[in-house]
Write a protein that holds these residues in place. Structure first.
Motif, short mmCIF file in Angstrom:
data_model
loop_
_atom_site.label_atom_id
_atom_site.label_comp_id
_atom_site.label_asym_id
_atom_site.label_seq_id
_atom_site.Cartn_x
_atom_site.Cartn_y
_atom_site.Cartn_z
N LEU A 175 0.85 -1.19 0.00
CA LEU A 175 0.00 0.00 0.00
C LEU A 175 0.89 1.23 0.00
CD1 LEU A 175 -2.83 -0.59 2.65
CD2 LEU A 175 -3.13 -0.36 0.19
N LEU A 176 0.72 2.10 -0.98
CA LEU A 176 1.41 3.38 -1.02
C LEU A 176 0.39 4.45 -0.71
CD1 LEU A 176 3.92 5.12 -1.76
CD2 LEU A 176 3.04 5.16 -4.10
N CYS A 177 0.52 5.12 0.43
CA CYS A 177 -0.46 6.11 0.89
C CYS A 177 0.10 7.52 0.69
CB CYS A 177 -0.79 5.89 2.37
SG CYS A 177 -1.50 4.27 2.73
N ILE A 178 -0.67 8.35 -0.04
CA ILE A 178 -0.24 9.70 -0.39
C ILE A 178 -1.19 10.70 0.24
CG2 ILE A 178 0.38 11.25 -2.27
CD1 ILE A 178 0.58 8.80 -4.10
N HIS A 179 -0.66 11.62 1.02
CA HIS A 179 -1.49 12.54 1.79
C HIS A 179 -1.96 13.73 0.97
CE1 HIS A 179 1.57 15.73 2.30
NE2 HIS A 179 2.46 14.74 2.38
N GLY A 180 -2.78 14.56 1.58
CA GLY A 180 -3.31 15.76 0.95
C GLY A 180 -2.33 16.91 0.96
N GLY A 218 10.37 1.65 -7.77
CA GLY A 218 11.44 0.94 -8.45
C GLY A 218 12.69 0.83 -7.61
N GLU A 219 13.05 1.92 -6.94
CA GLU A 219 14.24 1.93 -6.09
C GLU A 219 14.12 0.92 -4.94
OE1 GLU A 219 17.15 3.71 -6.15
OE2 GLU A 219 16.66 4.53 -8.12
N LEU A 220 12.89 0.72 -4.47
CA LEU A 220 12.65 -0.21 -3.36
C LEU A 220 12.41 -1.64 -3.85
CD1 LEU A 220 10.36 2.00 -1.07
CD2 LEU A 220 12.79 1.49 -0.78
N GLY A 221 12.48 -1.86 -5.15
CA GLY A 221 12.28 -3.19 -5.70
C GLY A 221 10.84 -3.65 -5.68
N ILE A 222 9.92 -2.71 -5.69
CA ILE A 222 8.49 -3.02 -5.65
C ILE A 222 7.93 -2.90 -7.06
CG2 ILE A 222 6.24 -2.28 -4.78
CD1 ILE A 222 7.78 -1.17 -2.32
N GLU A 223 7.38 -3.99 -7.57
CA GLU A 223 6.85 -3.97 -8.94
C GLU A 223 5.58 -3.14 -9.04
OE1 GLU A 223 6.42 -7.69 -10.93
OE2 GLU A 223 8.29 -8.50 -10.14
N ARG A 224 4.61 -3.44 -8.16
CA ARG A 224 3.31 -2.78 -8.23
C ARG A 224 2.78 -2.53 -6.82
NH1 ARG A 224 0.78 -3.54 -13.21
NH2 ARG A 224 -1.33 -3.78 -12.37
N ALA A 225 1.96 -1.50 -6.69
CA ALA A 225 1.38 -1.17 -5.39
C ALA A 225 -0.06 -0.74 -5.57
CB ALA A 225 2.18 -0.06 -4.72
N VAL A 259 1.02 0.32 -10.81
CA VAL A 259 -0.20 0.46 -10.01
C VAL A 259 -1.10 -0.76 -10.20
CG1 VAL A 259 -2.24 1.88 -9.59
CG2 VAL A 259 -0.07 2.96 -10.22
N SER A 260 -1.42 -1.43 -9.10
CA SER A 260 -2.32 -2.59 -9.16
C SER A 260 -3.76 -2.23 -8.85
CB SER A 260 -1.84 -3.68 -8.19
OG SER A 260 -1.73 -3.18 -6.87
N ARG A 261 -3.97 -1.23 -8.01
CA ARG A 261 -5.31 -0.76 -7.63
C ARG A 261 -5.20 0.70 -7.23
NH1 ARG A 261 -3.92 -4.90 -4.55
NH2 ARG A 261 -4.95 -6.94 -4.64
N LEU A 262 -6.36 1.37 -7.22
CA LEU A 262 -6.43 2.74 -6.71
C LEU A 262 -7.50 2.80 -5.62
CD1 LEU A 262 -6.47 5.05 -9.87
CD2 LEU A 262 -4.57 4.69 -8.29
#
Length: 290
Positions: free
Chosen positions: A32-37, A94-101, A124-127
Motif C-alpha cells: 500500500l502506497l499512501c499519499i497525503h493531501g 522501483g528503487e525499493l524493488g516493488i513492482e506494483r502497489a 499500479v495494481s489498484r487505486l
C-alpha cells in the motif's frame, strides 16, 4: 507487536539529489502506497498515522511525505501539478524493488494517484481515491468553502492557530475531533521549513493537469471513498469519478467530512483491507497483462 511511532517507522530515500521521506510498516506481497493531501500542515504521518498499525496487518504500507511536506525536500514542478509527484513515487517503488502497489490517495494525493495510474500503469495494481482531487464537481460551487480556507491560510496576516482550527473544523464533520493537540500539531507543521515550505503549499501557482479527461483510461480496480459532508471536495466529485472510471466502486459515509481515514478510522481500515482481498485475483490478472 512493538508500537509504531513516527520515529520507529521513519525511512528516507534520495532520488535525483532530493530526500524523499516516508514511513514503513508491515510485510507481505501486497504493498500500500499512501499519499497525503496538500493542505497546509499536512504530512504522511499526520494524515495516515492513525491507520498505519491496522493497515500494516494486511500489507506492507508505505506512507509518503509529498515533496516539500513533512521530511521530504521540495522539487521543481515541471509539466503540471501532479505529474512530477507521480513520477517521483513511481521511481521510489522501483528503487525499493516493488513492482506494483495499491495506491491510496487523499485529496491532492488522490490526484497524484490518478496521475500514477495514467503515467505509470505498470506500477499500479489498484487505486483507492479518498476525497480526491482530479475530478469535476457536478453541482458544488467552486472554489468551495474549504478550498478558500486553504488558499487564504498563508495570505493576509499569515498562518495562525486560529486559521488552522477553522480549517480543521471545516474539514471534519465531528468538531470534537479538533483538539488543541491536533491544532498545534498541524500548525507547527504548517510553519516548519519557512518560506520554501509555504511556497509549496497546494503546489501554489502551478496549473493542475486536466486529469478528468483521461479517467476512462484507468485500467485497474478503483475504490472511491467519500464523506457526504466534505466541504473541500463535495461528493458530487465522487459521482463523477464513479461514472468515468471503468472498474470503480463507491463508498459514501454520512456525517463525515474530507478526512475519512481519521473520522472513520476503523471502518476505513476494514474497507481498504476488504478491497485488497476482494480484488486480489483481478490485480494478479492485470499484472500478467502488462
Amino acid at each position: 507487536m512493538p508500537e509504531l511511532t513516527p520515529e520507529s517507522t521513519s525511512r528516507t530515500l534520495t532520488i535525483d539529489g532530493a530526500r524523499l521521506h516516508y514511513h514503513e510498516a508491515g510485510t507481505g506481497p501486497e504493498v500500500l502506497l499512501c499519499i497525503h493531501g496538500g493542505a497546509p500542515g499536512a504530512s504522511g504521518w499526520g494524515n495516515f498515522g492513525t491507520n498505519l498499525a491496522e493497515l500494516s496487518q494486511h500489507a506492507r504500507v508505505l506512507v509518503v511525505d509529498l515533496p516539500g511536506y513533512g521530511g521530504s525536500d521540495p522539487i521543481e514542478l515541471k509539466g503540471g501539478k501532479y505529474a512530477p509527484y507521480a513520477d517521483r513515487f513511481a521511481t521510489m517503488l522501483g528503487e525499493l524493488g516493488i513492482e506494483r502497489a495499491t495506491v491510496v490517495g487523499l485529496a491532492t494525493g488522490g490526484a497524484v494517484a490518478i496521475a500514477m495510474a495514467l503515467r505509470h500503469p505498470e506500477r499500479v495494481s489498484r487505486l483507492a481515491l479518498v476525497s480526491s482531487a482530479g475530478g469535476v464537481p457536478l453541482f458544488s460551487t467552486m472554489p468551495s468553502e474549504g478550498q478558500r480556507a486553504i488558499r487564504s491560510y498563508y495570505a493576509g496576516s499569515g498562518p495562525s492557530r486560529e486559521k488552522m482550527r477553522a480549517y480543521l473544523e471545516l474539514m471534519m464533520f465531528d468538531k470534537s475531533l479538533v483538539t488543541d493537540e491536533l491544532v498545534e500539531e498541524r500548525y507547527a507543521e504548517s510553519v516548519a521549513g519557512g518560506e520554501e515550505r509555504r511556497a509549496g503549499a497546494e503546489s501554489a501557482g502551478v496549473p493542475a493537469e486536466p486529469l478528468w479527461t483521461e479517467l476512462g483510461k484507468i485500467a485497474v480496480p478503483t475504490l472511491i471513498v467519500w464523506g457526504t459532508e466534505n466541504k473541500v471536495q463535495g461528493y458530487d466529485n465522487a459521482l463523477f469519478l464513479l461514472k468515468q472510471i471503468p472498474d470503480a466502486q463507491l463508498h459514501l459515509f454520512k456525517k463525515t467530512g474530507l478526512w475519512v481515514p481519521y473520522e472513520r478510522g476503523p471502518q476505513f481500515n476494514r474497507l481498504i483491507a476488504g478491497f485488497l482481498a476482494d480484488t486480489a485475483g483481478g490485480a494478479a490478472a492485470a499484472k500478467e497483462a502488462v
